[in-house]
Design an enzyme around this catalytic site. Structure first.
Site, PDB file in Angstrom:
ATOM      1  N   SER A   1     -47.673   0.390 -19.188  1.00  0.00           N
ATOM      2  CA  SER A   1     -46.298   0.590 -18.781  1.00  0.00           C
ATOM      3  C   SER A   1     -45.889  -0.357 -17.654  1.00  0.00           C
ATOM      4  O   SER A   1     -46.067  -1.556 -17.774  1.00  0.00           O
ATOM      5  CB  SER A   1     -46.121   2.062 -18.403  1.00  0.00           C
ATOM      6  OG  SER A   1     -44.791   2.424 -18.569  1.00  0.00           O
TER       7      SER A   1
ATOM      8  N   HIS B   1     -45.835   7.278 -25.456  1.00  0.00           N
ATOM      9  CA  HIS B   1     -46.089   6.392 -24.318  1.00  0.00           C
ATOM     10  C   HIS B   1     -47.329   6.870 -23.547  1.00  0.00           C
ATOM     11  O   HIS B   1     -47.243   7.807 -22.747  1.00  0.00           O
ATOM     12  CB  HIS B   1     -44.839   6.445 -23.430  1.00  0.00           C
ATOM     13  CG  HIS B   1     -44.803   5.434 -22.350  1.00  0.00           C
ATOM     14  ND1 HIS B   1     -44.661   4.090 -22.593  1.00  0.00           N
ATOM     15  CD2 HIS B   1     -44.877   5.567 -21.003  1.00  0.00           C
ATOM     16  CE1 HIS B   1     -44.640   3.438 -21.444  1.00  0.00           C
ATOM     17  NE2 HIS B   1     -44.777   4.316 -20.457  1.00  0.00           N
TER      18      HIS B   1
HETATM   19  C1  GTR Z   1     -40.147   3.947 -17.177  1.00  0.00           C
HETATM   20  C2  GTR Z   1     -39.605   2.559 -17.168  1.00  0.00           C
HETATM   21  C3  GTR Z   1     -40.441   1.672 -18.013  1.00  0.00           C
HETATM   22  C4  GTR Z   1     -41.935   1.891 -17.807  1.00  0.00           C
HETATM   23  C5  GTR Z   1     -42.291   3.303 -17.419  1.00  0.00           C
HETATM   24  C6  GTR Z   1     -43.647   3.487 -16.719  1.00  0.00           C
HETATM   25  O1  GTR Z   1     -39.370   4.849 -16.510  1.00  0.00           O
HETATM   26  O2  GTR Z   1     -38.295   2.597 -17.631  1.00  0.00           O
HETATM   27  O3  GTR Z   1     -40.077   0.328 -17.817  1.00  0.00           O
HETATM   28  O4  GTR Z   1     -42.470   0.988 -16.953  1.00  0.00           O
HETATM   29  O5  GTR Z   1     -41.396   3.884 -16.577  1.00  0.00           O
HETATM   30  O6  GTR Z   1     -44.119   2.647 -15.979  1.00  0.00           O
HETATM   31  O7  GTR Z   1     -44.190   4.557 -16.886  1.00  0.00           O
END
Ligand code: GTR
Length: 414
Positions: free
Chosen positions: A253, A394
């Protein structure tokens, strides 16, 4: 480091950006060609690429991540703990505080190191964790980080401090036993040690190590975190138990964006792994699918340099796109992973980056990503550039790690 961003001259808040998830609404776009110089000349050979690479790197520094200062300081390692029979006797575990001294200024980060018991130097994965080193496994000997942490539900973090309740919480994202059984070590650091993840106007964390007036191209937090990985690498190079030529930088992420920028800026990283890195990571900005440049700059104004705001809702005017970030890693292997239910990170845009970076790999004599078709779910495909999209959301899973280990085995010839 602004709190609001400007959209056609007027400030917009994060909630005013509506994410597009409709492929038919992706704007028509032309990607900047990594193999054409800014002046329009063609890159014809490896010598040309050295100059073109420098051009692209500069554009990313000035317009996206910001310029990181040179490091001329000292790193003082202090061993905090050592366990020779960790993980049921299969591994050595150490915690090392790394004190970064720049004149009278200093910053501390704590590296948690797991190494397989081995007679020779081993390859390691190096990556930041989100929840503190104690979240990586459930072993009780690991220090609960005292650093600032974002509060979260379930009272694992309250008052911006981690607690015992967070121990082992991220174990499934790290799979340390699997790494060890395959002969790899893990070096991990809590990312907030290096730069706390909030907009503080350049005061704390790594920014506080330097006495400079920030401007529109000064390093944001992602550049700061990437810089911290390079300092971790400085230390790793001093350890005989690790093969410093086989350090794989990995991140998920926002820390996947960080791993890519670290791999682009520091050629000592042998392999780079981006897990669900999305916007500002592996995903093409011009597709404006899922998270967009405007959205990310408004929600996280401290991640990138202020110049990046110029491209809010104007992605087509960016002088670079994220395939060129992958190309900066060439000819070193890079692996990009997406997840089917993580549309926010634009899996297709992450894949297309791999394809569009490949001509640079080919110029340098390796196969980049083999083919142009997006692989089916749970069907990894890899040349020197690898890609998979797995079922699920995610996260980093055992499935992801298995592909990274296979990719590393292949490229490190193990
Ligand atoms: C989210 C963000 C992403 C990603 C994520 C993370 O809120 O929009 O770009 O990086 O966080 O790091 O978990």
């Amino acid at each position: 480091m602004c709190l609001m961003i400007c959209f056609n001259g007027s400030p917009l808040a994060a909630q005013e950006f509506v994410a597009n998830y409709d492929e038919s609404k992706v704007p028509a776009y032309t990607l900047p060609d990594p193999l054409v110089f800014n002046n329009g000349d063609k890159v014809r050979n490896e010598t040309d690429w050295v100059r073109r690479r420098a051009e692209i790197l500069k554009l990313f520094e000035n317009e996206v991540y910001g310029i990181s200062p040179a490091w001329k300081g000292k790193i003082i390692p202090v061993e905090l703990s050592s366990e020779t029979d960790a993980l049921g006797g299969t591994a050595i575990r150490k915690e090392i505080q790394l004190i970064l001294k720049n004149g009278s200024r200093e910053l501390s980060m704590v590296m948690l190191l797991y190494l397989p018991k081995s007679s020779g130097p081993v390859p390691v994965f190096l990556g930041y964790n989100f929840g503190g080193n104690h979240s990586v496994t459930d072993e009780t000997g690991i220090l609960v980080t005292p650093s600032w942490m974002r509060n979260n539900a379930g009272n694992v973090v309250t008052g911006n401090r981690a607690s015992e309740a967070g121990r082992g919480r991220a174990a499934s994202a790290w799979q340390v036993k699997e790494l060890i059984s395959r002969g790899y070590g893990l070096a991990t650091i809590y990312y907030g040690d290096v730069d706390p993840d909030f907009d503080d106007g350049f005061k704390n964390g790594v920014h506080g190590l330097y006495d400079v007036q920030p401007d529109a191209s000064s390093w944001g937090s992602i550049a700061g975190w990437a810089w911290g990985l390079s300092r971790a690498m400085d230390y790793i190079e001093t350890l005989p138990a690790i093969d410093a030529k086989k350090v794989i930088v990995m991140g998920h992420s926002r820390l996947g964006k960080t791993a890519l920028w670290a791999g682009a800026t520091d050629k000592r990283f042998a392999i780079v792994i981006s897990n669900n890195s999305g916007c500002g990571g592996a995903a093409l900005s011009r597709r404006a699918y899922g998270e967009t440049v405007g959205r990310i700059n408004s929600a996280f104004p401290h991640w990138f340099c202020d110049n990046f705001n110029k491209y809010n809702a104007k992605e087509e005017t960016l002088p670079v796109d994220q395939h060129q970030l992958l190309a900066l890693i060439a000819p070193r292997p890079v692996y990009v992973a997406s997840a089917e239910d993580d549309q926010w990170a634009d899996p297709k845009g992450e894949f297309l980056s791999c394809v569009a970076a490949s001509p640079v790999y080919e110029l340098l004599g390796t196969i980049g990503f083999p083919g142009v078709n997006m692989p089916a779910v749970n069907s990894p495909v890899a040349g020197t550039v690898g890609y998979h999209i797995r079922t699920g959301g995610h996260a980093v899973t055992l499935y992801d790690w298995t592909q990274y280990l296979n990719f590393a085995d292949r490229h490190l010839k193990r």
